[in-house]
Design a protein around this motif. Structure first.
Motif, PDB file in Angstrom:
ATOM      1  N   HIS A 149       8.054  -3.700   6.308  1.00  0.00           N
ATOM      2  CA  HIS A 149       8.377  -4.980   5.656  1.00  0.00           C
ATOM      3  C   HIS A 149       7.355  -5.351   4.583  1.00  0.00           C
ATOM      4  CE1 HIS A 149       5.728  -5.814   9.049  1.00  0.00           C
ATOM      5  NE2 HIS A 149       5.294  -6.852   8.369  1.00  0.00           N
ATOM      6  N   LYS A 150       6.236  -4.582   4.496  1.00  0.00           N
ATOM      7  CA  LYS A 150       5.251  -4.859   3.453  1.00  0.00           C
ATOM      8  C   LYS A 150       5.263  -3.739   2.418  1.00  0.00           C
ATOM      9  CE  LYS A 150       1.919  -7.297   6.349  1.00  0.00           C
ATOM     10  NZ  LYS A 150       0.570  -7.237   6.936  1.00  0.00           N
ATOM     11  N   LYS A 151       4.690  -4.053   1.283  1.00  0.00           N
ATOM     12  CA  LYS A 151       4.477  -3.011   0.282  1.00  0.00           C
ATOM     13  C   LYS A 151       3.411  -2.046   0.825  1.00  0.00           C
ATOM     14  CE  LYS A 151       4.031  -3.951  -4.279  1.00  0.00           C
ATOM     15  NZ  LYS A 151       3.356  -4.411  -5.510  1.00  0.00           N
ATOM     16  N   ILE A 152       3.688  -0.762   0.747  1.00  0.00           N
ATOM     17  CA  ILE A 152       2.771   0.236   1.311  1.00  0.00           C
ATOM     18  C   ILE A 152       1.992   0.922   0.197  1.00  0.00           C
ATOM     19  CG2 ILE A 152       2.681   2.477   2.513  1.00  0.00           C
ATOM     20  CD1 ILE A 152       5.038   1.461   4.197  1.00  0.00           C
ATOM     21  N   ILE A 153       0.685   0.998   0.375  1.00  0.00           N
ATOM     22  CA  ILE A 153      -0.184   1.684  -0.594  1.00  0.00           C
ATOM     23  C   ILE A 153      -0.889   2.823   0.134  1.00  0.00           C
ATOM     24  CG2 ILE A 153      -1.974   1.447  -2.349  1.00  0.00           C
ATOM     25  CD1 ILE A 153       0.161  -0.669  -2.737  1.00  0.00           C
ATOM     26  N   ALA A 154      -0.563   4.059  -0.200  1.00  0.00           N
ATOM     27  CA  ALA A 154      -1.246   5.203   0.412  1.00  0.00           C
ATOM     28  C   ALA A 154      -2.460   5.556  -0.423  1.00  0.00           C
ATOM     29  CB  ALA A 154      -0.299   6.397   0.492  1.00  0.00           C
ATOM     30  N   PHE A 155      -3.543   5.919   0.262  1.00  0.00           N
ATOM     31  CA  PHE A 155      -4.700   6.393  -0.497  1.00  0.00           C
ATOM     32  C   PHE A 155      -5.370   7.567   0.206  1.00  0.00           C
ATOM     33  CE2 PHE A 155      -6.674   3.263   2.330  1.00  0.00           C
ATOM     34  CZ  PHE A 155      -7.897   3.845   2.668  1.00  0.00           C
ATOM     35  N   HIS A 177      11.833   9.596   3.539  1.00  0.00           N
ATOM     36  CA  HIS A 177      12.283   8.907   4.751  1.00  0.00           C
ATOM     37  C   HIS A 177      12.756   7.493   4.439  1.00  0.00           C
ATOM     38  CE1 HIS A 177      10.165  12.309   6.564  1.00  0.00           C
ATOM     39  NE2 HIS A 177      10.910  12.084   7.623  1.00  0.00           N
ATOM     40  N   HIS A 178      13.131   7.298   3.195  1.00  0.00           N
ATOM     41  CA  HIS A 178      13.763   6.047   2.761  1.00  0.00           C
ATOM     42  C   HIS A 178      12.841   4.839   2.870  1.00  0.00           C
ATOM     43  CE1 HIS A 178      17.264   8.540   2.574  1.00  0.00           C
ATOM     44  NE2 HIS A 178      17.119   8.856   3.854  1.00  0.00           N
ATOM     45  N   ILE A 179      11.532   5.094   2.847  1.00  0.00           N
ATOM     46  CA  ILE A 179      10.575   3.981   2.701  1.00  0.00           C
ATOM     47  C   ILE A 179      10.248   3.924   1.214  1.00  0.00           C
ATOM     48  CG2 ILE A 179       8.300   3.100   3.349  1.00  0.00           C
ATOM     49  CD1 ILE A 179       8.598   4.709   5.965  1.00  0.00           C
ATOM     50  N   LEU A 180      10.864   2.981   0.542  1.00  0.00           N
ATOM     51  CA  LEU A 180      10.866   3.039  -0.919  1.00  0.00           C
ATOM     52  C   LEU A 180       9.807   2.159  -1.576  1.00  0.00           C
ATOM     53  CD1 LEU A 180      14.728   3.086  -1.436  1.00  0.00           C
ATOM     54  CD2 LEU A 180      13.159   5.025  -1.337  1.00  0.00           C
ATOM     55  N   ASN A 181       9.386   1.096  -0.869  1.00  0.00           N
ATOM     56  CA  ASN A 181       8.421   0.168  -1.467  1.00  0.00           C
ATOM     57  C   ASN A 181       7.000   0.681  -1.226  1.00  0.00           C
ATOM     58  OD1 ASN A 181       7.356  -2.031  -2.747  1.00  0.00           O
ATOM     59  ND2 ASN A 181       7.700  -3.452  -1.031  1.00  0.00           N
ATOM     60  N   CYS A 182       6.699   1.844  -1.786  1.00  0.00           N
ATOM     61  CA  CYS A 182       5.383   2.424  -1.533  1.00  0.00           C
ATOM     62  C   CYS A 182       4.799   3.025  -2.808  1.00  0.00           C
ATOM     63  CB  CYS A 182       5.451   3.462  -0.417  1.00  0.00           C
ATOM     64  SG  CYS A 182       6.691   4.725  -0.654  1.00  0.00           S
ATOM     65  N   TYR A 183       3.479   3.059  -2.861  1.00  0.00           N
ATOM     66  CA  TYR A 183       2.734   3.468  -4.048  1.00  0.00           C
ATOM     67  C   TYR A 183       1.541   4.320  -3.648  1.00  0.00           C
ATOM     68  CZ  TYR A 183       5.412  -0.275  -6.199  1.00  0.00           C
ATOM     69  OH  TYR A 183       6.436  -1.064  -6.628  1.00  0.00           O
ATOM     70  N   SER A 184       1.075   5.106  -4.588  1.00  0.00           N
ATOM     71  CA  SER A 184      -0.155   5.877  -4.393  1.00  0.00           C
ATOM     72  C   SER A 184      -1.292   5.144  -5.105  1.00  0.00           C
ATOM     73  CB  SER A 184       0.029   7.274  -4.988  1.00  0.00           C
ATOM     74  OG  SER A 184      -1.210   7.928  -5.062  1.00  0.00           O
ATOM     75  N   LEU A 185      -2.415   4.997  -4.409  1.00  0.00           N
ATOM     76  CA  LEU A 185      -3.541   4.265  -4.999  1.00  0.00           C
ATOM     77  C   LEU A 185      -4.274   5.154  -6.003  1.00  0.00           C
ATOM     78  CD1 LEU A 185      -5.235   1.656  -5.000  1.00  0.00           C
ATOM     79  CD2 LEU A 185      -6.708   2.751  -3.295  1.00  0.00           C
TER      80      LEU A 185
END
Lengths: 357, 77
Positions: free
Chosen positions: A311-317, A334-342
């Motif tokens: 439910h939150k924006k995901i930031i992978a680092f 896996h259809h988790i779309l609201n995610c970004y790479s730091l």
């Protein structure tokens, strides 16, 4: 030409040989541990046109072996710094930096302008792309690779000789590919292997001596043992590559589709309600002790995907921003779309002066 | 037949040695590969090529030489 007098006085090189060196065009892909010594010796030797491909920035942990760089290079693009340093070493040659990542889209236009390609990269995806492009464009390829205390050197695709795919037809399975977490390496080892690569380049340019075409030279820095293993051209493998032509195999989307992986800078997200995923190994330092950080090493991300709140924006680092891109690629699958790479990895936290332990 | 086997890189980490002698009556390089996979299950996750008498050979090659080298690809640079 007093700069090259020690070359010219060699009977095997002479003025004519030095002119061949000055007229040659060599592309070095990767300005890291291997690329630095290759570039230094080729520039000093007077290779007339040198291309350098590297999208990466200089990090402090590079300085133990990447001897073109110093403290003032930190955070700067490697190809750009290489051009500056090499221009001082030899102002009589042309040096072209390419600061973008080598990709199936740009490889042809970059390779076309050069006579010889040097593979000084650090990942299988680039190595297979370079090999295949060298076959399709018919360029000799000087290959070097290292692991901890050991190195391999050979020449591919020279005078109808064998290619990388004749030795290892396919890249290792994805799960068996070493991730980019810091595998240790003896600093001097890439110096030795890169210098051997520069030696092969000069022999190719001068057409003297015997090259390592069809021979894999293996060196162990701990034992000083070397082994030279012969290998042959596998026509079937070469034909597969030729049949694909310029439609190069895309091996790992996270290596090549960087534009498809959304990146974000820390300062752009600090105010928002986000969840950070640290995809580094548990042993990598510094750890980030913020409340909204969960730790899932990249290798176990898929099996833990259910446990990730979405439910939150995901930031992978990760350390530098490479593994986190792979993580985002996995999350999106896996259809988790609201995610970004730091961008810039864990160092971004240090710069933002957030709490680290 | 006694076979001298050299291991490189991550394979030597799995075997715990750079080289070893193996006593076997196996016939082909494929048989040797199977012996290695049985002895070192972690080899299953690794790519490697086998050289006989300093030459990389196909799996169907008859095992004649006593000098074997097992070569993995390196990615590092």
């Amino acid at each position: 030409m007093s700069r090259y007098s020690r070359h010219i006085s060699l009977q095997e090189i002479g003025r004519e040989g030095q002119e061949k060196i000055n007229a040659s065009k060599v592309l070095v892909v990767g300005a890291g541990g291997l690329g630095c010594p290759v570039l230094q010796y080729l520039a000093a030797a007077g290779i007339g046109t040198i291309g350098v491909v590297d999208f990466d920035m200089v990090e402090e942990s590079n300085l133990q072996r990447q001897i073109l760089f110093g403290n003032t290079s930190l955070g700067r693009n490697k190809a750009a710094v290489a051009k500056e340093v090499l221009s001082n070493l030899n102002p009589t040659i042309a040096i072209h930096p390419y600061t973008e990542k080598l990709s199936p889209e740009n490889v042809v236009s970059i390779f076309e302008a050069y006579d010889i390609i040097v593979d000084a990269t650090d990942n299988f995806a680039s190595r297979y792309l370079i090999n295949d492009a060298a076959i399709v464009l018919n360029k000799p390829l000087v290959y070097g690779a290292i692991y901890k205390f050991e190195g391999q050197v050979t020449v591919f695709n020279h005078n109808n000789g064998p290619s990388y795919r004749c030795v290892f037809p396919n890249p290792p399975e994805k799960g068996t590919m070493p991730n980019c977490s810091e595998v240790g390496v003896l600093g001097v080892l890439p110096g030795i292997i890169g210098t051997l690569q520069a030696n092969e380049v000069l022999k190719l340019v001068l057409d003297i001596g015997d090259t390592l075409s069809g021979k894999m030279y293996c060196f162990n820095a701990l034992t000083n043992q070397s082994n030279t293993l012969r290998f042959h051209r596998n026509e079937l493998e070469i034909e597969i590559v030729k049949a694909r032509g310029k439609q190069f195999e895309v091996l790992d989307s996270s290596f090549f589709c960087s534009t498809d992986i959304p990146e974000i800078e820390l300062k752009a997200i600090a105010e928002e309600d986000v969840l950070f995923i640290d995809v580094r190994e548990y042993t990598e330092q510094p750890r980030i002790s913020l409340e909204n950080v969960i730790e899932i090493p990249l290798a176990s991300l898929e099996e833990n995907i259910e446990s990730i709140p979405t439910h939150k924006k995901i930031i992978a680092f990760c350390k530098s921003g490479m593994r986190s891109k792979q993580a985002v690629s996995i999350l999106k699958q896996h259809h988790i779309l609201n995610c970004y790479s730091l961008k810039y990895g864990v160092n971004a936290f240090a710069k933002a002066e957030l709490k680290t332990i | 037949m006694q076979i001298d086997i050299k291991y490189f890189g991550m394979l030597a980490e799995i075997t715990g040695c750079d080289s070893e002698k193996v006593e076997s009556e196996i016939q082909t390089v494929a048989d040797l590969q199977k012996v290695l996979l049985d002895k070192y299950p972690d080899f299953k996750n690794k790519d490697f090529r086998i050289a006989q008498n300093q030459e990389l050979v196909a799996l169907e090659t008859k095992l004649t030489g006593q000098e074997i080298a097992v070569l993995p690809p390196f990615a590092g640079g």
